[in-house]
Design a protein around this motif. Structure first.
Motif, PDB file in Angstrom:
ATOM      1  N   TYR A  99       0.979  -1.090  -0.035  1.00 47.62           N
ATOM      2  CA  TYR A  99      -0.119   0.058  -0.006  1.00 47.62           C
ATOM      3  C   TYR A  99       0.834   1.333   0.121  1.00 47.62           C
ATOM      4  O   TYR A  99       0.389   2.134   0.534  1.00 47.62           O
ATOM      5  N   ASP A 100       2.266   1.084  -0.635  1.00 49.83           N
ATOM      6  CA  ASP A 100       2.930   2.170  -0.382  1.00 49.83           C
ATOM      7  C   ASP A 100       2.731   3.363  -1.412  1.00 49.83           C
ATOM      8  O   ASP A 100       3.258   4.365  -1.259  1.00 49.83           O
ATOM      9  N   HIS A 101       1.921   3.171  -2.175  1.00 49.52           N
ATOM     10  CA  HIS A 101       1.276   4.228  -3.210  1.00 49.52           C
ATOM     11  C   HIS A 101       0.681   5.057  -2.318  1.00 49.52           C
ATOM     12  O   HIS A 101       0.680   6.153  -2.370  1.00 49.52           O
ATOM     13  N   ILE A 102      -0.068   4.538  -1.251  1.00 48.42           N
ATOM     14  CA  ILE A 102      -1.022   5.292  -0.333  1.00 48.42           C
ATOM     15  C   ILE A 102      -0.229   5.899   0.827  1.00 48.42           C
ATOM     16  O   ILE A 102      -0.233   7.158   1.053  1.00 48.42           O
ATOM     17  N   THR A 103       0.578   5.124   1.362  1.00 49.86           N
ATOM     18  CA  THR A 103       1.526   5.886   2.326  1.00 49.86           C
ATOM     19  C   THR A 103       2.399   7.075   1.906  1.00 49.86           C
ATOM     20  O   THR A 103       2.749   7.997   2.465  1.00 49.86           O
ATOM     21  N   PRO A 142       1.865   0.404  -6.082  1.00 50.52           N
ATOM     22  CA  PRO A 142       1.817  -0.647  -4.783  1.00 50.52           C
ATOM     23  C   PRO A 142       2.758  -2.037  -4.792  1.00 50.52           C
ATOM     24  O   PRO A 142       2.968  -2.100  -3.698  1.00 50.52           O
TER      25      PRO A 142
END
Lengths: 497, 497
Positions: A392-396, A417
């Motif tokens: 989910y590192d596109h979001i973090t 992602p």
């Protein structure tokens, strides 16, 4: 035979308009070239009440049904005449040199029209070094754009892989795909075989500036051993890439020998690939890197093509624990010194930034970068606001990216992602681009960019009035919005009511 | 026959440990009840170096292989004895009343152990009204937790649908699924038939506090016509739900008649369902709503069960254009007045917040809420930082949520990818929960919560040392992290090397 004559490579690229949009061009007169106009592309979203909204468009001719697309032929050479028409200023052919001489180039005028600002404002920002127009003379296919904190926040999409033959076509499509969804620049990070050919295909077909990290190719040339690198190998690689048309290059010239030990007690040491390579070289030879000691020669090469520096943060933090530490900020001070050297050569400069930074340490990064690097455009990777969400590192990272862009970062490098886990596929590229578009747009809103809120308001009105198709067409990703709707709510009548 | 005797309902819930974790319990002595201990659950992640990290655990007995799970029987009634053992204070049985009387309840002690703080600190925050422990006496199955800005940021997951028979089981599973991934509370927003039965199933099986919006059920009772609502219908609905064990209730008591015209010139008018209902009632009767005029009677009912108020923002902005406007802040001032009324009755209070807010207007929301509502825990929906990304509103809202939580919001209501488009399915629920966990955790880091960074550092160390399994197990979503890795990188040896 050039790379594009290779008929074994058969790129299949996505063409046709984005759902609900049509390509339009605004004709902007160019006073310097009597009777000629600049055709500035926009994406027009027609609404059901007969009005429309024109959006910034990065997608190039691919979304224009009136264009014939042939990757073997490449895109039209939009800037050829502009480049041929002009004489050097003080021996320099860079946008920075023209800007400082008071010349408004067609590139500045074109970028200004896209931004909805006066060309003189673009010239003034480029002259100050507060904005850059990455536009290598050898990449005339690109549609000029400007990167700086007083313009719309831009996003970059990384592509490239450890090339096998078939992947050349895939990388060309990834470039087309990423720009379709809004990528303002592309970085080709290919490392494997056919690295030159892959880049050639991408450049000849890219409507946006292309960035690279030349040390990756230089390392391939010396068989993968950092200690075997030399200024000569690196220089030749840079010249080769500049000749091809690369618009900006990441150069990790700030990794000094004395900074390397500062990373020893970090949680995640050195995580930048370029940073690791240069640190290994410095340690192996126990001297300052050739990037640092030959920096002025490098400036001369970049100046001859108008390649923009993207001074890399080789010591960027790889975890929130390491954010804003002495290693990171020591390197930033050196990047500041090098910025002033490059500017003295009329070479344009961006500064790369982290990485992984908890929210309360984000603002400090922008403040210091602006102070030390004379407000050179900041170009950050995220940053990730926490380390605990791989997948989910596109979001973090969008959480950090939106904030750092609000504070003044000019361009955001997307994160997909698959970050930390694997190589992004086509779907991941799209997810990364859309996520970064929404982060960049959130920053544009927070910065009060005059054109930004128009789209939000149009979409919100459509939502409130249940004009579903208008809502979909105004969305960053019309296809996903509609498909999510169709999944759970039935009939077309309900959407067109 | 109770709802749970209905053998036509066959909930199939997800059980078993989260990948890489085991359930452990910390035994905390309870001085008030000699020889007895509180068994406080934690999720233990074992690492390959033999160490472990214990994480806050919201998943209840479902992740404990030693527990027998039977949804027809419901969860063990953990708090039964605690509740029976204690006498009212000044006629009140609320956590607020005990806290103000200097009593540390087992609920406070239990919540303190989960947070890693002293029980006295929890008592003191609850006494001040700066924190709440939503714990209806009639929901003894719940594992106590505390919501307040000086504790870990919490997240809520909404479930519920327009119930058809089969969906009772689905909603029970959504509750179990959401808490498995970290939801701290659940709101049941069901509106259709079998609303009472669905809620009964959820409550008897929920290890976390349950919230509702009673006006939804009241509206069903009067056939869907807002004008037909009355205090009597509403009161009976609230009592029914309080008797069942609902832990907190959204009450839109701040929608005053004179505020309704303030929304007329908005881009998106009134978007809160509860707000629309109350505005319609006010306009139809041309008087203040029964929620406002009978607020003290409502306090007496909630006080008898220790139901916590979640004072709803019926006039919240539905677009960035409407953020921080007079309608929104006028209602907030009224919620502030009502907070003080509720506190005078020893009833616990949270305040709900927006919605859609551009980044530069976020901090003002928290500042005003704290000032007007005496620092009552703020409970916000996102907010979305832009309106232009339907299909990605879990992300647009996570950008706002992380920031507002950093500024002091105590609990975040999740947003799923289906927001504005349709009803979330099980996958959407998980995506929403994980996205909000990472936003909440980012805020915990930025606030400097002592335990927060431990997990980031452990994961980052694992990443730097290529301990892939440790990295997966420490991730918010181990399954997705591993599957993304396996997609593009081959062999198990590489991951266990």
């Amino acid at each position: 035979m050039t790379a594009q004559d290779d008929r074994d490579v058969r790129p299949s690229v996505t063409t046709g308009p984005v759902k609900g949009s049509t390509k339009v061009h605004v004709d902007v007169p160019d006073p310097a070239r009597e009777g000629r106009v600049l055709r500035v592309p926009q994406r027009r979203v027609g609404l059901s009440d007969g009005t429309h909204i024109d959006l910034y468009d990065t997608s190039g001719p691919y979304t224009d049904p009136s264009e014939t697309i042939d990757p073997h032929a490449g895109l039209p050479r939009l800037r050829d005449e502009w480049i041929q028409d002009r004489a050097p200023v003080n021996g320099a052919v860079t946008q920075a040199a023209y800007a400082r001489a008071g010349v408004i180039t067609p590139e500045m005028r074109f970028a200004a029209a896209r931004e909805g600002v006066e060309p003189e404002f673009v010239r003034s920002e480029v002259a100050l070094g507060r904005a850059v127009i990455p536009a290598n003379r050898r990449h005339p296919e690109s549609e000029p754009m400007v990167i700086g904190k007083n313009f719309l926040v831009k996003i970059n999409a990384n592509i490239g892989n450890s090339a096998v033959t078939s992947s050349v076509a895939e990388e060309v499509e990834k470039m087309v795909w990423a720009t379709r969804w809004g990528a303002d620049t592309i970085m080709d990070l290919s490392t494997g075989r056919r690295i030159h050919e892959t880049r050639e295909w991408i450049l000849r077909n890219s409507p946006v500036p292309l960035g690279t990290v030349p040390i990756y190719q230089a390392l391939e040339r010396v068989g993968g051993d950092p200690a075997a690198l030399s200024w000569e190998v690196y220089r030749d690689t840079v010249i080769e890439q500049a000749e091809q048309g690369v618009d900006y290059m990441t150069v990790h010239a700030g990794v000094l020998l004395r900074y390397v030990p500062l990373t020893a007690r970090r949680v995640t040491g050195i995580v930048s690939r370029g940073g690791s390579i240069m640190a290994a070289w410095c340690l192996a030879h126990h001297r300052e890197s050739f990037l640092y000691t030959h920096f002025e020669e490098l400036c001369e090469i970049l100046r001859a093509y108008d390649v923009t520096f993207s001074l890399g943060d080789g010591l960027r933090p790889g975890s929130v624990a390491d954010a804003n530490d002495e290693a990171q900020f020591a390197e930033l001070r050196t990047l500041g010194e090098l910025t002033h050297v490059a500017r003295a050569h009329d070479v344009q400069v961006m500064i790369e930034g982290p990485g992984h930074v908890p929210m309360h340490k984000i603002a400090e990064n922008v403040r210091l970068e602006e102070e030390l690097c004379g407000e050179a455009p900041f170009y950050t990777l995220g940053p990730l606001a926490t380390d605990i969400a791989p997948g989910y590192d596109h979001i973090t990272s969008a959480i950090g990216a939106a904030q750092i862009a609000w504070h003044g970062t000019a361009m955001l490098c997307y994160v997909t992602p698959k970050e930390h886990l694997g190589l992004p596929d086509r779907d991941d590229v799209k997810t990364g681009v859309i996520t970064y578009k929404l982060a960049a747009h959130s920053a544009d809103l927070a910065k009060g960019h005059p054109k930004a809120q128009e789209r939000d308001d149009a979409l919100s009105r459509a939502r409130f009035e249940f004009r579903w198709q208008d809502q979909f067409h105004l969305a960053l990703d019309p296809e996903t919005a509609q498909s999510f709707h169709d999944e759970t709510l039935p009939a077309e009548p309900a959407k067109t009511a």
